[in-house]
Design a protein around this motif. Structure first.
Motif, mmCIF file in Angstrom:
data_model
loop_
_atom_site.group_PDB
_atom_site.id
_atom_site.type_symbol
_atom_site.label_atom_id
_atom_site.label_comp_id
_atom_site.label_asym_id
_atom_site.label_seq_id
_atom_site.Cartn_x
_atom_site.Cartn_y
_atom_site.Cartn_z
ATOM 1 N N THR A 153 40.810 32.747 15.189
ATOM 2 C CA THR A 153 41.984 32.293 15.923
ATOM 3 C C THR A 153 42.456 30.944 15.410
ATOM 4 O OG1 THR A 153 42.852 31.763 18.115
ATOM 5 C CG2 THR A 153 40.564 31.222 17.721
ATOM 6 N N LEU A 191 42.563 37.840 21.936
ATOM 7 C CA LEU A 191 41.236 37.381 22.352
ATOM 8 C C LEU A 191 40.737 38.172 23.556
ATOM 9 C CD1 LEU A 191 38.816 35.524 22.203
ATOM 10 C CD2 LEU A 191 40.111 33.824 23.498
ATOM 11 N N VAL A 225 33.681 33.731 18.128
ATOM 12 C CA VAL A 225 35.054 33.249 17.989
ATOM 13 C C VAL A 225 35.058 32.127 16.967
ATOM 14 C CG1 VAL A 225 37.034 32.278 19.190
ATOM 15 C CG2 VAL A 225 35.522 33.864 20.385
ATOM 16 N N VAL A 249 39.404 29.012 24.687
ATOM 17 C CA VAL A 249 38.728 30.260 25.058
ATOM 18 C C VAL A 249 38.425 30.268 26.553
ATOM 19 C CG1 VAL A 249 36.623 31.609 24.746
ATOM 20 C CG2 VAL A 249 37.810 30.696 22.758
#
Length: 82
Positions: free
Chosen positions: A8, A18, A34, A70
């Protein structure tokens, strides 16, 4: 061992992807990693601090940005999963 790697740049456009990656990893019982993709800006030689120190500080800032992004998108406590 099943692992999903999600890259990302921490923009709002990545939120849906996500969430999808998270749901998919849950269904597949896979680990979700991630990864934040970013570029270092050009650093001139005339800076006051050593380049390594500037790069380390930027790396720490990007880690915090990724964690907060996140957390905001998934609305979960990541401390349990680290």
């Amino acid at each position: 061992m099943k692992t999903i790697l999600y890259a990302t740049d921490c923009t709002k456009n990545d939120a849906s992807a996500l969430k999808y990656a998270y749901r998919f990893s849950y269904i597949m019982k896979a680990d979700l990693h991630v990864l934040h993709v970013y570029d270092f800006p050009p650093i001139h030689l005339s800076v006051i601090q050593p380049i390594e120190k500037l790069q380390n500080r930027m790396k720490q800032e990007k880690k915090i940005l990724l964690k907060n992004s996140v957390k905001h998108i998934l609305k979960m406590n990541l401390e349990k999963h680290q």
